[in-house]
Design an enzyme around this catalytic site. Structure first.
Site, PDB file in Angstrom:
ATOM      1  N   LYS A  28     -19.576  48.444  25.402  1.00 40.39           N
ATOM      2  CA  LYS A  28     -18.622  47.604  26.108  1.00 40.39           C
ATOM      3  C   LYS A  28     -19.251  46.829  27.234  1.00 40.39           C
ATOM      4  O   LYS A  28     -18.705  45.665  27.700  1.00 40.39           O
ATOM      5  CB  LYS A  28     -17.382  48.467  26.632  1.00 40.39           C
ATOM      6  CG  LYS A  28     -16.598  49.127  25.434  1.00 40.39           C
ATOM      7  CD  LYS A  28     -15.007  49.163  25.731  1.00 40.39           C
ATOM      8  CE  LYS A  28     -14.308  49.071  24.423  1.00 40.39           C
ATOM      9  NZ  LYS A  28     -13.200  50.068  24.408  1.00 40.39           N
ATOM     10  N   LYS A  38     -16.693  50.498  12.678  1.00 40.02           N
ATOM     11  CA  LYS A  38     -15.320  51.209  12.661  1.00 40.02           C
ATOM     12  C   LYS A  38     -14.230  50.205  12.957  1.00 40.02           C
ATOM     13  O   LYS A  38     -14.517  49.205  13.545  1.00 40.02           O
ATOM     14  CB  LYS A  38     -15.339  52.330  13.693  1.00 40.02           C
ATOM     15  CG  LYS A  38     -15.078  51.785  15.083  1.00 40.02           C
ATOM     16  CD  LYS A  38     -14.940  53.032  16.102  1.00 40.02           C
ATOM     17  CE  LYS A  38     -14.600  52.463  17.343  1.00 40.02           C
ATOM     18  NZ  LYS A  38     -14.477  53.163  18.526  1.00 40.02           N
ATOM     19  N   LYS A  40      -9.498  47.800  17.734  1.00 40.47           N
ATOM     20  CA  LYS A  40      -8.550  46.939  18.282  1.00 40.47           C
ATOM     21  C   LYS A  40      -9.197  45.805  18.770  1.00 40.47           C
ATOM     22  O   LYS A  40      -8.636  44.849  18.848  1.00 40.47           O
ATOM     23  CB  LYS A  40      -7.686  47.626  19.305  1.00 40.47           C
ATOM     24  CG  LYS A  40      -7.274  48.966  19.068  1.00 40.47           C
ATOM     25  CD  LYS A  40      -6.375  49.498  20.595  1.00 40.47           C
ATOM     26  CE  LYS A  40      -5.857  50.902  20.366  1.00 40.47           C
ATOM     27  NZ  LYS A  40      -5.946  51.664  21.520  1.00 40.47           N
TER      28      LYS A  40
HETATM   29  P1  TYM Z   1      -8.269  54.744  21.977  1.00 32.94           P
HETATM   30  O1  TYM Z   1      -6.932  54.192  22.209  1.00 32.94           O
HETATM   31  O2  TYM Z   1      -9.240  53.821  21.794  1.00 32.94           O
HETATM   32  O3  TYM Z   1      -8.154  55.702  20.455  1.00 32.94           O
HETATM   33  C1  TYM Z   1      -7.162  56.318  20.219  1.00 32.94           C
HETATM   34  C2  TYM Z   1      -7.381  57.375  19.260  1.00 32.94           C
HETATM   35  O4  TYM Z   1      -7.670  56.814  17.970  1.00 32.94           O
HETATM   36  C3  TYM Z   1      -9.128  57.149  17.702  1.00 32.94           C
HETATM   37  N1  TYM Z   1      -9.868  55.940  16.834  1.00 32.94           N
HETATM   38  C4  TYM Z   1     -10.126  56.333  15.403  1.00 32.94           C
HETATM   39  N2  TYM Z   1     -10.023  57.299  14.607  1.00 32.94           N
HETATM   40  C5  TYM Z   1     -10.616  57.019  13.276  1.00 32.94           C
HETATM   41  N3  TYM Z   1     -11.051  55.856  12.982  1.00 32.94           N
HETATM   42  C6  TYM Z   1     -11.116  54.942  14.012  1.00 32.94           C
HETATM   43  N4  TYM Z   1     -11.583  53.478  13.364  1.00 32.94           N
HETATM   44  C7  TYM Z   1     -10.716  55.114  15.056  1.00 32.94           C
HETATM   45  N5  TYM Z   1     -10.553  54.148  16.008  1.00 32.94           N
HETATM   46  C8  TYM Z   1      -9.970  55.085  17.129  1.00 32.94           C
HETATM   47  C9  TYM Z   1      -9.812  57.880  18.845  1.00 32.94           C
HETATM   48  O5  TYM Z   1     -11.100  58.524  18.427  1.00 32.94           O
HETATM   49  C10 TYM Z   1      -8.979  58.219  19.706  1.00 32.94           C
HETATM   50  O6  TYM Z   1      -8.705  59.452  19.235  1.00 32.94           O
HETATM   51  N6  TYM Z   1     -10.998  57.568  25.168  1.00 32.94           N
HETATM   52  C11 TYM Z   1      -9.640  57.561  24.253  1.00 32.94           C
HETATM   53  C12 TYM Z   1      -8.413  57.659  25.130  1.00 32.94           C
HETATM   54  C13 TYM Z   1      -8.314  59.081  25.986  1.00 32.94           C
HETATM   55  C14 TYM Z   1      -8.192  60.417  25.672  1.00 32.94           C
HETATM   56  C15 TYM Z   1      -8.094  60.984  26.719  1.00 32.94           C
HETATM   57  C16 TYM Z   1      -8.276  60.770  24.248  1.00 32.94           C
HETATM   58  C17 TYM Z   1      -8.246  58.973  27.381  1.00 32.94           C
HETATM   59  N7  TYM Z   1      -8.076  60.088  27.852  1.00 32.94           N
HETATM   60  C18 TYM Z   1      -8.101  62.520  26.965  1.00 32.94           C
HETATM   61  C19 TYM Z   1      -8.158  62.255  24.424  1.00 32.94           C
HETATM   62  C20 TYM Z   1      -8.016  63.135  25.672  1.00 32.94           C
HETATM   63  C21 TYM Z   1      -9.662  56.550  23.172  1.00 32.94           C
HETATM   64  O7  TYM Z   1     -10.589  56.245  22.483  1.00 32.94           O
HETATM   65  O8  TYM Z   1      -8.536  55.882  23.192  1.00 32.94           O
END
Ligand code: TYM
Length: 333
Positions: A112, A195, A198
């Site tokens: 990022k 992957k 978004k």
């Molecule tokens: P975010 O919003 O980027 O992603 C949310 C969840 O989706 C999963 N994910 C995927 N899984 C499979 N294939 C993909 N292509 C893919 N893209 C996204 C992510 O692994 C995530 O589980 N940093 C976290 C948000 C967060 C969080 C936390 C998670 C903040 N605090 C505490 C767990 C516990 C995140 O990536 O969000």
């Protein structure tokens, strides 16, 4: 007793990777009777450029997606991160025991921040510390996430251990990552080496939970593949990342193993497989999309759910924060 916590950022519409890699598993854990906390992490979302005019609705939309995807808000606590003050307070405490060197090695930060690290914000750099705070604040035992979050989870475990060792206590629980199911890393529909995300420029690379049936079908039709027919076993998909990805998506949506899916489609070309995948994806996602739209038409109801959820979350978080501050020796009134 398992205590589950996981979160998503209200940065954009959720996509199939978020659903199959995380949300679907959240629902499973909830339905198995675990105590669940599911958050919309708006404080994380502002580490990238964002539109303040849209943040509230983006937050409500993620909450609506959770509910439409099967999270039962009367059962699981569904909350917004900024509405529970303990998250940012705990983050500061944990920041004092987080090493810069480790944060610099986080692959998500490196991706990022890009080449111009001088201009990267402190919030982006400290993102994993806030994530550790999210988890440790609830003494969560298990954190269901996609594969890309493994490194952040590892850091949260290290921070918990550092705190316990430094203060000679057994205060924080070591959270276990739960990387469940067959679709832990859903790949882009345009490039099987990236992957699904978004932030990818092309909307054709992902299926959004807000896409209608025609859009889903169009995206699957345009998905990159190769000219070979499907084999009858997973091993023969080696070196064919796009084919493997589509088979993985099918298997996960159908709750079947990839082996079973390949037995069904062995020898078939993508012109046969893609329409079957479209039909399956639409049949699974359309009810979620329409429920989401319904919920978004009643924002007051979403706000009521989120207010209740914040109360429930805070009832657990506030005492853990206080206990943490007591251990650290803070003055209190
Ligand atoms: P975010 O919003 O980027 O992603 C949310 C969840 O989706 C999963 N994910 C995927 N899984 C499979 N294939 C993909 N292509 C893919 N893209 C996204 C992510 O692994 C995530 O589980 N940093 C976290 C948000 C967060 C969080 C936390 C998670 C903040 N605090 C505490 C767990 C516990 C995140 O990536 O969000």
């Amino acid at each position: 007793m398992k205590r589950i916590l996981s979160c998503m950022q209200p940065t954009s519409h959720l996509h199939l990777g978020n659903y199959l890699g995380a949300l679907k598993n959240w629902v499973k854990l909830q339905d198995e009777g675990a105590e669940c906390f599911y958050g919309v992490v708006d404080l994380h979302a502002i580490t990238a450029s964002y539109d303040p005019e849209q943040l509230k609705d983006a937050t409500r939309e993620i909450a609506a997606a959770y509910i439409a995807g099967g999270v039962n808000p009367y059962n699981s606590a569904l909350f917004v991160q900024s509405a529970v003050p303990g998250h940012s307070q705990m983050m500061w405490l944990l920041a004092t025991m987080s090493q810069m060197g480790k944060l610099e090695r986080m692959t998500q930060y490196k991706d990022k921040a890009g080449k111009d690290k001088e201009r990267a914000g402190l919030g982006l750099f400290a993102y994993p510390v806030l994530m550790a705070a999210d988890i440790l604040l609830y003494k969560a035992t298990h954190v269901p996430v996609g594969e890309d979050q493994k490194q952040h989870l590892e850091l949260a475990r290290e921070i918990a251990a550092t705190f316990n060792t430094r203060h000679k206590v057994d205060h924080f629980v070591q959270p276990e990552p739960y990387i469940m199911g067959g679709a832990t890393r859903v790949m882009s529909l345009r490039d099987g080496s990236q992957k699904m995300s978004k932030s990818a420029e092309s909307d054709l690379s992902r299926i959004n939970l807000t896409d209608d049936a025609d859009t889903i079908a169009k995206k699957i039709k345009k998905a990159k593949t190769d000219p070979e027919p499907l084999p009858d076993n997973v091993k023969d998909l080696e070196g064919r990342p796009e084919a493997l990805n589509l088979v993985t998506i099918y298997a996960s949506l159908a709750d079947k193993s990839r082996e079973k899916v390949l037995k069904q489609f062995a020898g078939k070309s993508f012109s046969d497989f893609k329409p079957a995948l479209s039909e399956l994806a639409v049949s699974k996602l359309a009810p979620i999309t329409s429920r989401m739209n319904e919920l978004m038409n009643d924002k007051a109801e979403i706000d009521r759910i989120l207010a209740k959820g914040a109360e429930r979350a805070n009832a657990v978080a506030a005492p853990v924060l206080q206990e943490t501050m007591d251990i650290m020796g803070f003055w209190k009134k």
